[in-house]
Enzyme design. Structure first.
Site, PDB file in Angstrom:
ATOM      1  N   GLU A 190     -14.007 137.426  42.853  1.00 51.89           N
ATOM      2  CA  GLU A 190     -14.902 138.288  42.107  1.00 51.89           C
ATOM      3  C   GLU A 190     -14.335 138.500  40.710  1.00 51.89           C
ATOM      4  O   GLU A 190     -13.125 138.652  40.549  1.00 51.89           O
ATOM      5  CB  GLU A 190     -15.043 139.636  42.822  1.00 51.89           C
ATOM      6  CG  GLU A 190     -16.135 140.524  42.279  1.00 51.89           C
ATOM      7  CD  GLU A 190     -16.325 141.768  43.125  1.00 51.89           C
ATOM      8  OE1 GLU A 190     -17.171 141.741  44.035  1.00 51.89           O
ATOM      9  OE2 GLU A 190     -15.616 142.765  42.883  1.00 51.89           O
ATOM     10  N   ASP A 212     -11.153 138.426  48.305  1.00 55.48           N
ATOM     11  CA  ASP A 212     -11.318 139.722  47.644  1.00 55.48           C
ATOM     12  C   ASP A 212      -9.922 140.331  47.531  1.00 55.48           C
ATOM     13  O   ASP A 212      -9.436 140.969  48.465  1.00 55.48           O
ATOM     14  CB  ASP A 212     -12.242 140.616  48.482  1.00 55.48           C
ATOM     15  CG  ASP A 212     -12.470 141.972  47.835  1.00 55.48           C
ATOM     16  OD1 ASP A 212     -12.530 142.036  46.593  1.00 55.48           O
ATOM     17  OD2 ASP A 212     -12.574 142.974  48.576  1.00 55.48           O
ATOM     18  N   ASP A 219     -14.596 145.908  54.834  1.00 55.50           N
ATOM     19  CA  ASP A 219     -15.397 145.745  53.618  1.00 55.50           C
ATOM     20  C   ASP A 219     -14.871 144.588  52.782  1.00 55.50           C
ATOM     21  O   ASP A 219     -15.650 143.842  52.172  1.00 55.50           O
ATOM     22  CB  ASP A 219     -15.351 147.022  52.773  1.00 55.50           C
ATOM     23  CG  ASP A 219     -16.121 148.174  53.414  1.00 55.50           C
ATOM     24  OD1 ASP A 219     -16.925 147.918  54.328  1.00 55.50           O
ATOM     25  OD2 ASP A 219     -15.897 149.322  52.987  1.00 55.50           O
TER      26      ASP A 219
END
Length: 199
Positions: free
Chosen positions: A98, A38, A170
């Protein structure tokens, strides 16, 4: 860099070339290793899983953090080096990102693109295939709902991987979710290919 290498039972931080993790030697047995990333200039999450076709296990997860006062080239070099070390330690067969969210602010897009480019360059150097999934696709795979929030992703990733504690951040949770999404998608594609071959 904060996170784990070679297991989830200890954490270490490193920023200098002398602070290297222990590198795994030899081949993994009959399962695949997937690295989820990420990306972001300030914080890049990573998650490494082992998948045997039925169960997934987390091998490493954490966040690469860089300081706002560092020059862009040094921040990207830190991210690049971290990905190099993860690849050396775990030898993933696939790396997952992503898909870019074009609706984000230009500054956010630039941060993500720069970090993503640094990671992609490392993967290209090692000849590792890279795949991307839309955010809603990942959330649907992990949570069953494409509009799931970060807390839901965090809880589901912890449950699916039987982690004793929540992911480190996160960003780390998102990276693990990406890896899970790809592992399950690859399994489905293989199953469909076998079914087509039988017909």
């Amino acid at each position: 860099m904060v996170g784990t290498f070679g297991g989830l039972d200890h954490e270490r931080s490193f920023r200098n070339s002398s602070d290297l993790p222990v590198v795994r030697t030899g081949a993994y047995p009959a399962f695949v290793i997937v690295l989820g990333i990420d990306p972001g200039t300030a914080s890049t999450g990573y998650g490494v899983i082992r998948f045997d076709g039925r169960e997934a296990r987390a091998l490493a997860q954490g966040t690469v953090r860089t300081g706002p006062r560092e020059t862009p080239e040094l921040r990207l070099a830190t991210i690049q080096r971290a990905i190099e070390l993860l690849i050396a330690a775990h030898a993933p067969v696939a790396v997952v990102f992503e898909s870019l969210y074009i609706g984000a602010s230009p500054r956010t897009i630039m941060s993500v693109c720069q970090a993503r480019g640094a990671a992609l360059a490392v993967c290209g150097t090692h000849g590792i295939a890279c795949t991307e999934y839309a955010p809603a696709q990942v959330k649907t795979a992990v949570c069953g709902f494409g509009g799931a929030g970060k807390d839901q992703v965090m809880r589901m990733v912890r449950q699916l991987l039987s982690l004793s504690e929540p992911p480190e951040s996160d960003h780390a949770a998102d990276a693990l979710a990406l890896a899970l999404c790809h592992a399950w998608s690859a399994r489905a594609e293989e199953r469909f290919a076998r079914a087509r071959a039988v017909r």
